[in-house]
Design a protein around this motif. Structure first.
Motif, PDB file in Angstrom:
ATOM      1  N   PHE A 144       0.884  -1.375  -0.168  1.00  0.00           N
ATOM      2  CA  PHE A 144       0.117   0.022   0.236  1.00  0.00           C
ATOM      3  C   PHE A 144       0.903   1.283  -0.053  1.00  0.00           C
ATOM      4  N   GLY A 145       2.181   1.179   0.010  1.00  0.00           N
ATOM      5  CA  GLY A 145       2.877   2.301   0.064  1.00  0.00           C
ATOM      6  C   GLY A 145       2.892   3.191   1.340  1.00  0.00           C
ATOM      7  N   THR A 146       2.421   2.394   2.434  1.00  0.00           N
ATOM      8  CA  THR A 146       2.528   3.142   3.676  1.00  0.00           C
ATOM      9  C   THR A 146       2.960   2.387   4.714  1.00  0.00           C
ATOM     10  N   GLU A 147       3.380   2.827   5.986  1.00  0.00           N
ATOM     11  CA  GLU A 147       3.864   2.434   7.100  1.00  0.00           C
ATOM     12  C   GLU A 147       2.581   2.382   8.355  1.00  0.00           C
ATOM     13  N   VAL A 148       2.736   1.516   9.123  1.00  0.00           N
ATOM     14  CA  VAL A 148       1.905   1.493  10.364  1.00  0.00           C
ATOM     15  C   VAL A 148       2.427   2.842  11.062  1.00  0.00           C
ATOM     16  N   ARG A 149       1.394   3.569  11.760  1.00  0.00           N
ATOM     17  CA  ARG A 149       1.666   4.829  12.291  1.00  0.00           C
ATOM     18  C   ARG A 149       1.188   4.887  13.618  1.00  0.00           C
ATOM     19  N   PRO A 150       1.772   4.256  14.506  1.00  0.00           N
ATOM     20  CA  PRO A 150       1.045   4.198  15.868  1.00  0.00           C
ATOM     21  C   PRO A 150       0.741   5.447  16.483  1.00  0.00           C
ATOM     22  N   ASP A 151       1.400   6.438  16.361  1.00  0.00           N
ATOM     23  CA  ASP A 151       1.143   7.875  17.097  1.00  0.00           C
ATOM     24  C   ASP A 151      -0.203   8.299  16.238  1.00  0.00           C
ATOM     25  N   ALA A 152      -0.242   8.180  14.862  1.00  0.00           N
ATOM     26  CA  ALA A 152      -1.567   8.776  14.347  1.00  0.00           C
ATOM     27  C   ALA A 152      -3.013   7.563  14.672  1.00  0.00           C
ATOM     28  N   LEU A 153      -2.544   6.482  14.718  1.00  0.00           N
ATOM     29  CA  LEU A 153      -3.549   5.475  15.081  1.00  0.00           C
ATOM     30  C   LEU A 153      -4.230   5.699  16.423  1.00  0.00           C
ATOM     31  N   SER A 154      -3.223   5.954  17.544  1.00  0.00           N
ATOM     32  CA  SER A 154      -3.844   6.188  18.868  1.00  0.00           C
ATOM     33  C   SER A 154      -4.487   7.628  19.156  1.00  0.00           C
ATOM     34  N   SER A 155      -4.535   8.338  18.184  1.00  0.00           N
ATOM     35  CA  SER A 155      -5.325   9.345  18.157  1.00  0.00           C
ATOM     36  C   SER A 155      -6.892   9.574  17.730  1.00  0.00           C
ATOM     37  N   VAL A 156      -7.037   8.286  17.153  1.00  0.00           N
ATOM     38  CA  VAL A 156      -8.345   8.033  16.650  1.00  0.00           C
ATOM     39  C   VAL A 156      -9.178   7.154  17.671  1.00  0.00           C
ATOM     40  N   PRO A 157     -10.321   7.876  18.041  1.00  0.00           N
ATOM     41  CA  PRO A 157     -11.215   6.803  19.127  1.00  0.00           C
ATOM     42  C   PRO A 157     -11.742   5.632  18.332  1.00  0.00           C
ATOM     43  N   VAL A 158     -11.547   4.564  18.907  1.00  0.00           N
ATOM     44  CA  VAL A 158     -11.813   3.387  18.299  1.00  0.00           C
ATOM     45  C   VAL A 158     -13.166   2.646  19.049  1.00  0.00           C
ATOM     46  N   GLN A 159     -14.067   2.236  18.613  1.00  0.00           N
ATOM     47  CA  GLN A 159     -14.896   1.369  19.118  1.00  0.00           C
ATOM     48  C   GLN A 159     -14.885  -0.034  18.569  1.00  0.00           C
ATOM     49  N   LEU A 160     -14.856  -1.039  19.308  1.00  0.00           N
ATOM     50  CA  LEU A 160     -14.954  -2.530  19.010  1.00  0.00           C
ATOM     51  C   LEU A 160     -16.111  -2.853  19.293  1.00  0.00           C
ATOM     52  N   LEU A 161     -17.103  -3.361  18.632  1.00  0.00           N
ATOM     53  CA  LEU A 161     -18.649  -3.735  18.715  1.00  0.00           C
ATOM     54  C   LEU A 161     -18.964  -5.016  18.242  1.00  0.00           C
ATOM     55  N   ILE A 162     -19.559  -5.810  19.344  1.00  0.00           N
ATOM     56  CA  ILE A 162     -19.984  -7.274  18.848  1.00  0.00           C
ATOM     57  C   ILE A 162     -21.450  -7.588  19.761  1.00  0.00           C
ATOM     58  N   GLY A 163     -21.937  -8.649  19.310  1.00  0.00           N
ATOM     59  CA  GLY A 163     -23.144  -9.032  19.926  1.00  0.00           C
ATOM     60  C   GLY A 163     -22.580 -10.256  21.040  1.00  0.00           C
ATOM     61  N   GLU A 164     -23.315 -10.051  22.219  1.00  0.00           N
ATOM     62  CA  GLU A 164     -23.173 -10.904  23.202  1.00  0.00           C
ATOM     63  C   GLU A 164     -23.205 -12.417  22.634  1.00  0.00           C
ATOM     64  N   LEU A 165     -24.034 -12.871  21.841  1.00  0.00           N
ATOM     65  CA  LEU A 165     -24.136 -14.196  21.315  1.00  0.00           C
ATOM     66  C   LEU A 165     -23.545 -14.622  20.044  1.00  0.00           C
ATOM     67  N   ASP A 166     -22.636 -13.511  19.399  1.00  0.00           N
ATOM     68  CA  ASP A 166     -21.765 -13.510  18.198  1.00  0.00           C
ATOM     69  C   ASP A 166     -20.766 -14.464  18.307  1.00  0.00           C
TER      70      ASP A 166
END
Length: 285
Positions: free
Chosen positions: A191-213
């Motif tokens: 993809f022509g890019t590196e993993v950017r931990p600092d940039a990633l850490s500035s994004v609010p992230v929700q991980l969402l799953i059903g209890e029975l999934d």
């Protein structure tokens, strides 16, 4: 993907209120072919009372394997009305190039098509017509759309004001020892890019799953709940602070997850009538 070409579109604010197209360009819009590649399209929900003199937040909702783009857009219409934002839902059809394919967009690149770039083309095109802020937008996806949202986050953290990742069947870990899509070792070559931990850490992230999934998944030894827990621990280990939301009584059902996703996004969206900041809020750990 065909090269982009200059686009001339009538901006919503330039139309006479009596223009017959107003009814199609506000509320639940039709699907519009993407000018960058007309095999793909997008639809929007635009509050009819939206102030067209200033930009508004954009929320992108990405469908699952069943490709119900309009239904998933409609599920977030109340969020748009309450918070004066615009919903954009891309449609990535199955069987592009291969009549048996159903997964294309989930892994971002497929047979020379970059689905992340397609989404960015759609948002840029939409901004020519609707008063939306696209430098930084919100992203939610369910199931296959959750896979897309996670991988888009890795590639474009600077473009996201928040990411809600709903019940992906397969996850990509921040892992420099494994190749895409299991890990991220080959991001520069692919993809022509590196993993950017600092940039990633500035994004609010929700991980969402059903209890029975928790049914077995055919393409991985883990079920979706196990995959989500693995992803959470991996993101935490790399300095991110994802919120894990488990919806009681829900199985693998995108509609059942919508209220929790909308609540997460509502906490990040600016107050109606207020300016659209680059990073509108942060998620609590």
């Amino acid at each position: 993907m065909p090269a982009s070409r200059p686009i001339t579109l009538a901006a919503l604010k330039a139309l006479d209120p009596r223009h017959p197209g107003i009814d199609l360009m506000t509320g639940r819009t039709p699907l519009f072919a993407c000018r960058a590649d007309q095999r793909f399209s997008y639809c929007l929900y635009v509050p009819r009372d939206l102030d067209t003199t200033r930009p508004h937040p954009l929320v992108v909702t990405v469908h699952g394997t069943e490709r119900d783009a309009t239904g998933y857009r409609d599920a977030f219409a109340a969020l748009a009305d309450t918070h004066q934002c615009v919903i954009l839902a891309p449609l990535f059809p199955a069987a592009i190039g291969d009549p048996e394919d159903i997964d294309n967009y989930k892994l971002i690149d497929y047979r020379g098509i970059r689905f992340d770039q397609l989404l960015l083309e759609m948002t840029a095109e939409a901004a020519l017509r609707w008063p939306i802020a696209t430098d930084s937008f919100f992203l939610h996806g369910f199931s296959g759309g959750g896979q897309f949202a996670l991988r888009f986050l890795y590639l474009h953290p600077d473009r996201l004001a928040g990411a809600s990742i709903g019940a992906p069947g397969r996850v990509t870990l921040l892992d420099p020892t494994a190749a895409w899509p299991q890990g991220t070792s080959d991001l520069p070559d692919r993809f022509g890019t590196e993993v950017r931990p600092d940039a990633l850490s500035s994004v609010p992230v929700q991980l969402l799953i059903g209890e029975l999934d928790n049914q077995p998944h055919p393409l991985t030894p883990l079920n979706r709940t196990e995959s989500m827990l693995l992803l959470r621990d991996n993101l935490l280990a790399h300095g991110l602070a994802p919120v894990l939301d488990v919806v009681p009584g829900a199985a693998h059902d995108g509609d059942a997850l919508v209220p929790a996703a909308a609540e997460f996004l509502a906490r990040l969206l600016p107050r109606p009538g207020g300016p659209v900041p680059d990073r509108p809020g942060t998620a609590a750990p």
